[in-house]
Design a protein around this motif. Structure first.
Motif: not given
Length: 298
Positions: A56-57, A60-61, A63
């Motif tokens: 999940t983390l 985000m990075s 993306s």
């Protein structure tokens, strides 16, 4: 470049040309097969799941990295289009301005028009790693074409021919030094615009950034099934396919438009632009000029 109507959706939904499907299908299918193997091992032999917090983390990075990659590539694409728009404008400005002063000298004017029309063909070929004057190689004197094609930088040699025609017109008294300087400013801008294109082509996205992004993509996509398998089961295969298709597709779009001067489906239509310039200048050709009249001025 693929021509399309942006208001139409479903008409292009099945298109493969220009959609990056062919470029990424092997990578995506490898992820799909790997995810199926992970689910099979998880269901039949041993639990393979891991917590999904890290993904999940990391997603985000990742993306944000992909957005930056695509934006950087599009900036290069759009700057290349603006530079070629400048080439179109300056060829027209040179033909327009010179036509006023050379209306009594059709030989010089026709020579200038032909060399001016040859410049974008030479520039496009140079940006693609070749040397070519397009259809102008048949309209210009054979000896002059041979000399230009044998030069180290063909577009620069063409620009010198354009300046030589302007100098010949000044020596014949068609205009003074000030007018020559103003007209030659258009030639200078053509060389400047080509230099801007060469800067884009010869300065790729930094290698470290590209490799880090690709390694992160591979690690993320190949470990994603482990984070999904417990909650999704066999639907992990479909989820992995969707994520891999989206992420690899975005990255490949950036690769394709990073150098917009090639012949890929999404590159700039340089051949069409060159033909447009050739048509515009051919329409201004003096009727009194004969096809080989450029030899004396060239």
């Amino acid at each position: 470049m693929v021509d399309y109507d942006p208001h139409r959706w479903w008409s292009y939904f099945h298109y493969v040309k220009g959609s990056m499907v062919r470029e990424i299908v092997a990578r995506v299918m490898a992820c799909v097969v790997w995810s199926a193997a992970v689910v099979f091992m998880h269901e039949r032999f041993h639990a393979m799941d891991i917590p999904g917090t890290v993904h999940t983390l990391a997603g985000m990075s990742l993306s944000l990295l992909l957005v930056f990659r695509t934006n950087s590539s599009y900036d290069r694409f759009w700057e290349g289009r603006k530079l070629w728009g400048g080439i179109v404008n300056e060829t027209r400005n040179l033909a327009r301005g010179a036509g006023i002063f050379l209306r009594e000298s059709p030989e010089l004017y026709s020579a200038l028009l032909r060399w001016t029309a040859a410049f974008p063909f030479a520039a496009a070929a140079s940006l693609r790693g070749g040397a070519n004057l397009g259809p102008l190689s048949r309209e210009l004197p054979a000896d002059a074409v041979a000399q230009v094609m044998g030069s180290q930088h063909v577009p620069f040699a063409v620009a010198r021919r354009m300046s030589a025609v302007l100098d010949a017109a000044r020596r014949e008294g068609r205009f003074n030094e000030y007018v020559q300087m103003q007209l030659d400013q258009n030639v200078q801008l053509l060389v400047d615009y080509l230099g801007g294109c060469e800067r884009i082509r010869k300065t790729p996205i930094p290698f470290a950034y590209v490799m880090h992004l690709r390694r992160a993509l591979l690690v993320y996509c190949y470990t994603l099934p482990f984070a999904l398998v417990r909650d999704f089961g066999w639907m992990t295969v479909l989820a992995t396919f969707i994520v891999a298709y989206v992420f690899f597709g975005i990255e490949e779009i950036g690769v394709e438009i990073e150098d917009p001067f090639g012949t890929d489906d999404n590159d700039l239509p340089l051949d069409q632009i060159c033909s447009t310039i050739h048509g515009n200048l051919s329409a201004l050709m003096p009727v009194e000029a004969v096809p080989s009249s450029g030899s004396s001025a060239a």
